[in-house]
Every structure is written in structure tokens, then in C-alpha cells.
Design an enzyme around this catalytic site. Structure first.
Site, PDB file in Angstrom:
ATOM      1  CG  ASP A  82      -2.107   0.954   1.078  1.00  0.00           C
ATOM      2  OD1 ASP A  82      -2.499   1.218   0.045  1.00  0.00           O
ATOM      3  OD2 ASP A  82      -2.610   1.289   2.270  1.00  0.00           O
ATOM      4  N   GLY A 210     -11.281   3.747   4.297  1.00  0.00           N
ATOM      5  CA  GLY A 210     -12.513   3.011   4.607  1.00  0.00           C
ATOM      6  C   GLY A 210     -12.835   2.851   6.140  1.00  0.00           C
ATOM      7  CG  ASN A 230      -7.199   0.303   0.710  1.00  0.00           C
ATOM      8  OD1 ASN A 230      -7.656  -0.815   0.026  1.00  0.00           O
ATOM      9  ND2 ASN A 230      -6.153   1.109   0.492  1.00  0.00           N
ATOM     10  CB  VAL A 231     -10.512  -1.953   6.476  1.00  0.00           C
ATOM     11  CG1 VAL A 231     -10.705  -1.860   8.228  1.00  0.00           C
ATOM     12  CG2 VAL A 231     -11.723  -1.544   6.003  1.00  0.00           C
ATOM     13  CB  SER A 232      -5.342   0.554   7.721  1.00  0.00           C
ATOM     14  OG  SER A 232      -4.283   0.457   8.647  1.00  0.00           O
TER      15      SER A 232
END
Length: 289
Positions: A82, A210, A230-232
Site C-alpha cells: 500500500d 475506509g 481499504n481498512v487499516s
């Protein structure tokens, strides 16, 4: 099963109008609990790492661990780098076995973004590796990339079409009002812009920032053409907060098996929720086998 390029994974998601969540993993154990949950839901999934995580754990060690874990699960799995600005890091990850990379040159002029993106596309597509690029500027903090709210810029739909044509990039992350990190207020998502961009480009779109976006907004983004979500931060926080709560409630309980199991379950609950929101549950169908 072997790791897959995220290109066909995301093209299938775009065609069938569901999303695939890309979860940022920051440790070796997180690789396993993300994949375990995705397998339980029979969902395709993308694991992604920041440059900082690559520097901390090592590209080859990450790729080898994901490959070993993937052998346990019969689901489509991609491994993505990423927000990378360094061509050498991208090359290292491709050689290590990553199946997707992001070249982030969005902080440069449009022309320089095209040049740098095309350089990566020309290399990666030859070896079957997906490439993601960003147009506009997503606000917030991602690893060591910081974009102040005042400097965030939404992508111009006509430029998105031109950018894809000039670079040949197979996935595009247009800035549409989301931000990296957890929102302090309500995210200002430009749904009309997403729809306009999706109508002009043929490639799958990516939703950055996200974490903590309301569920209905995520579903709407996916319906409009965002195939990768995207999830972080939200995932990382769920894991860490479970450990913090453990020691707050049981300060004398020092057995790692106790607090790490709680953290794992909190993270798995978050992974399960996000997969169901984007509609990818049960989508690990024969197309990928």
C-alpha cells in the site's frame, strides 16, 4: 492455493457489484486471523502492508508467511503493497512474491504521476502483478505520508479517464472525500464523483480511508463502482483496544494467551463485519480455483 494477482479478483468484484476488503496487517499473527475469518465466510480477501510494515518485518518474510497461510485456506488471496513512493521498495516486494503494488505519486504533478505510474505498470504487468495508483490527494495519515485536510484534492473525472489511458494502470484509487485514519466528523464522500468516474473508466476503483465510514456509505460506494475497500486504522484499533481493556479489567492477568486471544477475537469480529458490509461473503467461487 497460490496467491493471486488482485487484477482478476477486483475485475470479478466490479462485474458482480460486490467489494473486496483489503485489510492492512501489521504483524505475522494478524495475517492468520484475517485469512481465518475470510475463509469462514468463504470470501476473497486482500492482505496489504504499508512500507513501514515491510521495513519492520521484511518483504520476503511477509510474502512467505502469507503463502504458507494461504495453503490452509481455499479462498482467493492477494498480497498488496500500500501507498509506496519508492520504486526500489516496489521492486523488492514484487521479487518477494507480492501480487499487487501501489505506486503513490499523487503528491506530484499530473504529468509526473503519469510518468512514475507508467514506470511501475511497465514492470509489474509483465510478471502478472497488479498495480494501483492514486489520483487526487486523500487526506489524513498513512504511514509516513501525511496530507493535511486543506491540501486534500478530489480527483477530476476526466483526468481519471486520461490517466488510465496514458498509464495502463489496472486499478485506480481516486480521491473522493474520504480520509485515512478515524474521522472526527462525518466523512464528506462525493458519491456523484464516484459515479462519474466509474462511467468514464473501465478499471476497478479503490476506496481509500475506509475505516469508520458508515456502513451504508460503504455499500453505496461499492454499488457505484468501488471494488476494493481499504481498512487499516479501525482494525488495528479493535485489536489494540481489546488488549488495553484486558489489562484495565485484569491487571494481574499477564498470560499472553489470554489477552492475545481477546484481541484476535475483536479483530476477527471487525473483519467479519467489513466483509459482510461489502457483500463478498460466499464469493470464493470457482472462477478463482
Amino acid at each position: 492455493m497460490p496467491l493471486l494477482s488482485t487484477t482478476p479478483m477486483l475485475e470479478a468484484a466490479k462485474k458482480e457489484k460486490y467489494g473486496i476488503v483489503a485489510f492492512n496487517v501489521h504483524s505475522f499473527d494478524s495475517i492468520y486471523w484475517v485469512l481465518e475469518t475470510a475463509a469462514e465466510l468463504k470470501s476473497p480477501v486482500i492482505l496489504q502492508t504499508t512500507v513501514g510494515t515491510v521495513q519492520s518485518l521484511g518483504a520476503k518474510a511477509i510474502a512467505d508467511t502469507v503463502k504458507a497461510a494461504a495453503d490452509q485456506y481455499q479462498i482467493p488471496i492477494g498480497l498488496h503493497l500500500d501507498h509506496c513512493t519508492d520504486f526500489d521498495v516496489i521492486l523488492t516486494c514484487i521479487r518477494a512474491g507480492y501480487t499487487s503494488v501501489m505506486i503513490d505519486a499523487s503528491m506530484h504533478s499530473y504529468e509526473e504521476n503519469v510518468r512514475r505510474t507508467k514506470e511501475v505498470v511497465d514492470l509489474a504487468l509483465k510478471v502478472g502483478v497488479n498495480v494501483e495508483a492514486e489520483l487526487g490527494k486523500v487526506g489524513g495519515v498513512e504511514d509516513d505520508i501525511v496530507v493535511d485536510e486543506k491540501d486534500a484534492e478530489k480527483a477530476v473525472p476526466s483526468e481519471c479517464r486520461q490517466f488510465v489511458e496514458e498509464t495502463g494502470v489496472p486499478t485506480l484509487a481516486p480521491a473522493i472525500g474520504t480520509a485515512h485514519g478515524i474521522y472526527k466528523g462525518v466523512p464528506d464522500i462525493d458519491f456523484d464523483r464516484i459515479e462519474q468516474i466509474a462511467a468514464l473508466v473501465d478499471v476497478p476503483l479503490v476506496l481509500h480511508g475506509g475505516s469508520a465510514v458508515p456502513d451504508e456509505d460503504v455499500k453505496r460506494c461499492v454499488a457505484l463502482g468501488m471494488a476494493k475497500v481499504n481498512v487499516s486504522t479501525e482494525l488495528k484499533n479493535a485489536y489494540s483496544e481489546a488488549i488495553r481493556d484486558h489489562f484495565s479489567n485484569e491487571p494481574e492477568s499477564l498470560d499472553p494467551r489470554m489477552y492475545l486471544q481477546k484481541a484476535k477475537q475483536a479483530a476477527k469480529d471487525m473483519v467479519q463485519s467489513k466483509i459482510r458490509i461489502v457483500g463478498s461473503e460466499g464469493k470464493a467461487h470457482p472462477l478463482y480455483q
